[in-house]
Design a protein around this motif. Structure first.
Motif, mmCIF file in Angstrom:
data_model
loop_
_atom_site.group_PDB
_atom_site.id
_atom_site.type_symbol
_atom_site.label_atom_id
_atom_site.label_comp_id
_atom_site.label_asym_id
_atom_site.label_seq_id
_atom_site.Cartn_x
_atom_site.Cartn_y
_atom_site.Cartn_z
ATOM 1 N N PHE A 1 0.839 -1.201 0.000
ATOM 2 C CA PHE A 1 0.000 0.000 0.000
ATOM 3 C C PHE A 1 0.875 1.253 0.000
ATOM 4 O O PHE A 1 0.625 2.190 -0.756
ATOM 5 N N ILE A 2 1.905 1.277 0.854
ATOM 6 C CA ILE A 2 2.833 2.406 0.874
ATOM 7 C C ILE A 2 3.464 2.592 -0.498
ATOM 8 O O ILE A 2 3.572 3.711 -1.020
ATOM 9 N N GLY A 3 3.893 1.477 -1.098
ATOM 10 C CA GLY A 3 4.526 1.553 -2.399
ATOM 11 C C GLY A 3 3.609 2.104 -3.473
ATOM 12 O O GLY A 3 3.935 3.088 -4.148
ATOM 13 N N TYR A 4 2.442 1.496 -3.621
ATOM 14 C CA TYR A 4 1.537 1.908 -4.699
ATOM 15 C C TYR A 4 0.896 3.262 -4.422
ATOM 16 O O TYR A 4 0.667 4.047 -5.352
ATOM 17 N N ALA A 5 0.589 3.566 -3.169
ATOM 18 C CA ALA A 5 -0.045 4.848 -2.848
ATOM 19 C C ALA A 5 0.891 6.004 -3.187
ATOM 20 O O ALA A 5 0.507 6.955 -3.877
#
Length: 320
Positions: free
Chosen positions: A98-102
């Motif tokens: 989530f951190i990566g894609y967000a």
């Protein structure tokens, strides 16, 4: 006279079959890298109509439903392996994803697809660094060389005009950290849980967190059907959810056994190259000389990090 096939002929036939499967696997994995690289431009066009986190929520919800259907149709027996620890592990990995894609999607609001692709690629270089910092695994020679190349590349990219990271570059750099942590933790969890179940839980977690983040931080008036049916949005959702997420995972897990991990890593290091190429042709992006040199240095760093250490031994012997 009865002729029987010699043992050597049988061995050669088996070797040819293995080589054929290896080539097919490498070609399909290269296609996965191409799909991943092309999504930067697609996502950048889609978030002109949808909020970034809202887009990710929909994207990963579609991917989750697709893989859930895949599980129920072809791998229902894996449901017996679903445990609380699997759910927790999947949630932890999903948070990193989530951190990566967000931050990648938000970063694309402010930076170019080309730069985002190469900065995201830093995750390959950050993995051995994080293994050294958090798990005390010694840095290899090639990892050290790769980190040096990547650091120089990031500097070259960011000093091209402003002498500092812009907001988009900074967000994408955080994204690279998230992806690197996901890779590091996957090495811990993958041997203990089903890869398919872990991936489904990861994707579900990313979708839930994206929708929560969208409700809290983005302008939310419900899903605007007119925005969803925009051609750019529909194309981005189909490619990213089905091809770049669900099918890419199925291809990787089913074909990686026919090739080496080092080869897979080298193939996937072409992702930012494809991002730059698609951005050049479909978004009209042009890199400055400094940014172009920086992208090349990052690419060299990624390749150096994943090459077997034996490749560097002849160079080291020559110096000594």
């Amino acid at each position: 006279m009865n002729w029987q096939e010699s043992p050597y002929a049988k061995i050669n036939r088996k070797e040819k079959a293995v080589i054929s499967k290896n080539k097919q696997a490498n070609i399909l994995l290269l296609a996965v890298a191409l799909i991943w690289g092309s999504t930067f431009v697609l996502v950048q066009n889609a978030i002109l109509f949808l909020e970034p986190l809202q887009f990710n929520g929909i994207r990963f919800l579609i991917a989750f439903l697709f893989l859930l259907l895949w599980l129920l149709l072809f791998h229902r027996h894996l449901l017996k392996e679903l445990k609380t620890s699997t759910v927790v592990a999947g949630a932890v990995l999903g948070f990193c994803l989530f951190i990566g894609y967000a931050f990648q999607t938000i970063g694309l609001l402010y930076t170019t697809s080309s730069k985002a692709g190469f900065i995201t690629g830093l995750s390959v270089v950050l993995v051995p660094l994080f293994l050294f910092l958090f798990f005390k695994q010694k840095l290899s020679v090639n990892s050290t060389i790769g980190i040096a190349f990547a650091t120089a590349g990031l500097y070259a990219i960011t000093v091209g005009s402003t002498m500092s990271l812009n907001a988009g570059d900074g967000f994408v750099l955080i994204c690279a950290v998230g992806f690197a942590m996901q890779i590091v933790l996957t090495s811990t969890y993958s041997s203990k849980h089903s890869a398919l179940l872990l991936t489904i839980m990861q994707i579900f977690t990313v979708s839930v967190l994206s929708f929560i983040g969208s409700f809290l931080f983005e302008e939310w008036n419900g899903l605007n059907v007119f925005r969803l049916v925009q051609a750019d949005v529909l194309l981005a959702l189909v490619v990213t959810s089905i091809f770049a997420t669900a099918l890419a995972f199925v291809i990787q897990t089913s074909l990686q056994k026919y090739t080496s991990a080092a080869t897979v890593a080298l193939i996937f290091s072409t992702e930012p190259v494809f991002a730059a190429v698609t951005a050049y042709f479909f978004a009209g992006e042009r890199l400055t000389v400094s940014a172009f040199v920086g992208c090349l240095l990052i690419l060299f760093g990624m390749i150096a990090t994943e090459l077997p250490q034996q490749k560097f031994r002849p160079l080291l012997k020559q110096k000594t």
